[in-house]
Design a protein around this motif. Structure first.
Motif, PDB file in Angstrom:
ATOM      1  N   ALA A   1      -1.358   3.848   5.937  1.00 59.23           N
ATOM      2  CA  ALA A   1      -1.081   2.785   4.971  1.00 59.23           C
ATOM      3  C   ALA A   1      -0.367   1.603   5.622  1.00 59.23           C
ATOM      4  CB  ALA A   1      -0.238   3.341   3.822  1.00 59.23           C
TER       5      ALA A   1
ATOM      6  N   VAL B   1       0.853  -1.187   0.000  1.00 62.03           N
ATOM      7  CA  VAL B   1       0.000   0.000   0.000  1.00 62.03           C
ATOM      8  C   VAL B   1       0.896   1.247   0.000  1.00 62.03           C
ATOM      9  CG1 VAL B   1      -1.866   1.207   1.176  1.00 62.03           C
ATOM     10  CG2 VAL B   1      -1.734  -1.293   1.281  1.00 62.03           C
ATOM     11  N   ALA B   2       0.666   2.119  -0.943  1.00 61.19           N
ATOM     12  CA  ALA B   2       1.408   3.393  -0.978  1.00 61.19           C
ATOM     13  C   ALA B   2       0.683   4.367  -0.043  1.00 61.19           C
ATOM     14  CB  ALA B   2       1.499   3.903  -2.414  1.00 61.19           C
ATOM     15  N   ASP B   3      -0.254   5.165  -0.535  1.00 53.43           N
ATOM     16  CA  ASP B   3      -1.088   5.972   0.365  1.00 53.43           C
ATOM     17  C   ASP B   3      -2.477   5.353   0.468  1.00 53.43           C
ATOM     18  OD1 ASP B   3      -0.007   8.450   1.620  1.00 53.43           O
ATOM     19  OD2 ASP B   3       0.680   8.851  -0.415  1.00 53.43           O
TER      20      ASP B   3
ATOM     21  N   ASP C   1      -1.517   2.888  -4.374  1.00 53.36           N
ATOM     22  CA  ASP C   1      -2.472   3.725  -3.644  1.00 53.36           C
ATOM     23  C   ASP C   1      -3.798   2.979  -3.521  1.00 53.36           C
ATOM     24  OD1 ASP C   1      -0.764   5.858  -3.255  1.00 53.36           O
ATOM     25  OD2 ASP C   1      -1.594   7.101  -4.859  1.00 53.36           O
TER      26      ASP C   1
ATOM     27  N   HIS D   1      -6.855  11.050   4.650  1.00 55.33           N
ATOM     28  CA  HIS D   1      -5.826  10.019   4.572  1.00 55.33           C
ATOM     29  C   HIS D   1      -5.816   9.152   5.833  1.00 55.33           C
ATOM     30  CE1 HIS D   1      -4.177  12.524   1.299  1.00 55.33           C
ATOM     31  NE2 HIS D   1      -3.671  11.387   0.873  1.00 55.33           N
TER      32      HIS D   1
ATOM     33  N   SER E   1      -0.171  13.624  -6.958  1.00 53.57           N
ATOM     34  CA  SER E   1       0.123  12.510  -7.848  1.00 53.57           C
ATOM     35  C   SER E   1      -0.341  11.195  -7.224  1.00 53.57           C
ATOM     36  CB  SER E   1       1.620  12.452  -8.131  1.00 53.57           C
ATOM     37  OG  SER E   1       2.341  12.508  -6.908  1.00 53.57           O
ATOM     38  N   LEU E   2      -0.532  10.209  -8.098  1.00 56.06           N
ATOM     39  CA  LEU E   2      -0.857   8.848  -7.673  1.00 56.06           C
ATOM     40  C   LEU E   2       0.383   7.979  -7.764  1.00 56.06           C
ATOM     41  CD1 LEU E   2      -4.116   8.286  -9.772  1.00 56.06           C
ATOM     42  CD2 LEU E   2      -3.983   8.865  -7.324  1.00 56.06           C
ATOM     43  N   ARG E   3       0.506   7.039  -6.836  1.00 55.28           N
ATOM     44  CA  ARG E   3       1.535   6.017  -6.930  1.00 55.28           C
ATOM     45  C   ARG E   3       0.880   4.650  -7.090  1.00 55.28           C
ATOM     46  NH1 ARG E   3       5.173   6.599  -1.711  1.00 55.28           N
ATOM     47  NH2 ARG E   3       3.135   6.972  -0.774  1.00 55.28           N
TER      48      ARG E   3
ATOM     49  N   VAL F   1      -6.394   6.324   1.331  1.00 60.39           N
ATOM     50  CA  VAL F   1      -7.385   7.387   1.498  1.00 60.39           C
ATOM     51  C   VAL F   1      -8.740   6.742   1.755  1.00 60.39           C
ATOM     52  CG1 VAL F   1      -8.726   9.127   0.209  1.00 60.39           C
ATOM     53  CG2 VAL F   1      -6.221   9.164   0.141  1.00 60.39           C
TER      54      VAL F   1
END
Lengths: 398, 398
Positions: free
Chosen positions: A155, A112-114, A327, A152, A322-324, A116
């Motif tokens: 993660a 898991v990156a971020d 996410d 958020h 930005s997305l990683r 939300v």
């Protein structure tokens, strides 16, 4: 829809139209491998893909490299696997890489990156306002129909289904006292999660129409919540420790391409959203079920969600964020209009004032030993139903 | 304190007592390397450590492996580097790995796992309550003196100093209208960040006393904030897009071991916190300065923070949440009691009602082309001051 030589029963949730991805370990190989659920077996994709031009994406024991490769590759791999399972010529080779689901251990399928979490069920927002802000003249928060409210989460504490749920300790208000101890109001939240594959560049918002270029697939989420901790800590910056102790996800990520038959028109949005949210994209007709110790508590209908996953993604990035790859964004608690469709004990027990009847007693919030399982099905091809595998967790002492 | 054969000026912020870690690229090697700032040079540690028993931790072009190795290794490496820089016998070998700071590009020094932002300056909380909740009878939020209020931010948009700051677009309330467009209230927040090295296990809270076993070092943070977006979106789950577009950190991480002389008693906490927060640990006597286009705007004194970094870490984990190497938690805006010590334009311009005087005009919030730089110094050995390097960013159009 063509048939597979596996000869699956018609009511399997993991038929040829699904092919969800996960990560497993167990018989037939070493370490963590990427797998595809088919019937009551797992196809070891890391092994089966050896020699293909996408083999390198499937060796890391986690889905991220594959998810980062983008939609054309996702489609190529899905078509290839489908071909293997239809064509008798592949039967012998592929059969060697099938492992019974019952014999494997399933792991968190992606790093898991971020993370939300949104708040996009109208009924859930109505219920929360009635419970927590009964003096408010607003049915839902004033901003709620103008944008998908979200925040958020942590993660690093997203875990795979089956991970034990330690009851968190924290501060809560008890009359005029501030008390520290184990949460007395531990709850679940039945949610749907969207997993980002293709990243995006800073300063380049993702339009609603580009949703399917970025989202790899869908999983189920239990956003465990300690209502007493959350209630005391949340002013003015939102939930923190009341949520961050654990978030559980289902072990199988259902590809967006499997969900074409589940596409539905979302509810009408009034007032009309601003331009970047105006075209809602599709809703998803997932039928969720929440069980507590096996007892069916609730059947939340995901099709009733006010904001779509495509709108949530557009919102998440409209400020230039930005997305990683990796996410994860979740829908927020899914609650339909009927009481039997509400996705949390907070709502079902009306903040603990109306205990829920179970076979073996009543509940306001979760007790030690309780096991919560969220499952879902969705329309598949030819009248079949796709399954999501479940996300489950048993509450224990911290 | 012994001297280095480098013969540094007394007023360098990067003397032998500091030795902060960063990641750079440029002359004398390929790709990203780990470096230590010394005077106006960078010691290429990736190269200089070749052959030592910790060389393997310093090859990844990012600090995470080294940070994960734990305090005994951090101490061993720091002592080794100190020895190299003192002992003339190492002069020739080590000199070959020194690169002028002016010739290198500095990168994000560590991969950020989770990013948490606290809200631990009493004056900042007082100011925010007076600005946003003037009708409230509470000086600060009611929970504020019982726990360090905090929330999760977006880890994927944490960037290194110097990264351009695109003005974010978003929704804001404009009278009775909801308008979409570039933020008209873009702000900075001067903060101090704490970087986690040693991870922790789920369900095992980190006691205040174990802070230095887990925290690798300290950096400066600018938590860019779009006040208009934040204001409209934040109910009821807290800040989201008003913060998530960008967070800038300084390129050098100052090791905790360098800050022994900066240790101060924190302010008295009244009422006395509950047991897990009772022993506050040490405050840090960092003197921050915020400049806007070179003009000194503010001098926030970090020693006035109400909650210490050790208390914040204990709080973050008391619910059982685990730590990962690369977790970053920031102090929240640092504002001292005097107006010239406030750490945001929100406060300095009193929410835009009292413009701040600059050499070339006035400001309420940031204009395109504005450059914000936050620096800090701290007491070092023998009356020296340690520098932090700065965190800077110039605002441009999105």
């Amino acid at each position: 829809m063509p048939e597979t030589w596996l000869g699956l029963p018609e009511d399997t949730g993991f038929g040829l139209g699904n092919l969800p991805y996960g990560v497993f370990s167990g018989p037939g190989g070493d370490g963590r491998r990427i797998g595809v659920a088919i019937g009551d077996q797992v196809l070891d994709l890391t092994a089966a893909a050896d020699g293909t031009d996408f083999a390198g994406l499937l060796r890391a024991g986690v889905l991220n490299s594959f998810m980062a490769a983008g939609r054309p590759v996702w489609r190529e791999v899905r078509e290839t696997i489908t071909g293997w399972l239809i064509d008798e010529a592949h039967r012998e080779r592929v059969s060697a890489h099938l492992v019974p689901l019952a014999e494997v251990e399933l792991h968190l399928p992606f790093e898991v990156a971020d993370y939300v979490d949104f708040y996009s069920s109208e009924q859930h927002a109505l219920n929360a306002n009635r419970i927590f802000r009964p003096q408010s003249r607003d049915e839902v928060p004033r901003n709620w129909r103008s944008l998908p409210v979200g925040y958020h989460g942590r993660a690093g504490t997203v875990v795979v289904s089956g991970t034990p749920v330690r009851r968190p300790h924290g501060l809560r208000r008890d009359g005029d006292e501030i008390a520290f101890g184990p949460s007395a109001r531990l709850d679940f939240e039945a949610e749907v999660g969207f997993v980002v594959g293709t990243p995006s560049e800073p300063g380049e918002p993702v339009a609603v129409a580009d949703y399917a270029e970025h989202v790899f697939g869908v999983c189920l989420v239990n956003d465990w919540s300690a209502r007493d901790i959350q209630s005391w800590e949340s002013a003015p910056l939102g939930p923190f420790l009341g949520k961050s102790f654990l978030t559980s996800v289902s072990p199988w990520v259902v590809p967006l391409d499997a969900l074409a038959h589940a596409s539905v028109a979302p509810p009408r949005q009034e007032p009309e959203p601003v331009a970047y949210l105006r075209e809602p994209g599709a809703g998803l007709d997932l039928a969720l079920e929440v069980r507590l110790n096996g007892h069916l508590l609730s059947s939340p209908p995901f099709a009733t969600q006010y904001w779509t996953a495509a709108q949530q993604l557009a919102h998440l990035t409209v400020n230039g964020a930005s997305l990683r790859t990796g996410d994860l964004y979740a829908s927020g608690t899914v609650s339909g209009p009927e009481r039997g469709q509400w996705g949390s004990l907070l709502e079902l027990s009306w903040n603990g004032t109306e205990p829920v009847e179970l076979a073996g007693g009543t509940r306001t919030f979760l007790e030690d030993g309780d096991e919560v399982t969220i499952t879902a099905t969705a329309p598949g091809p030819d009248g079949t139903r796709l399954g999501f595998g479940g996300v489950t967790g048993r509450v224990g002492l911290s």
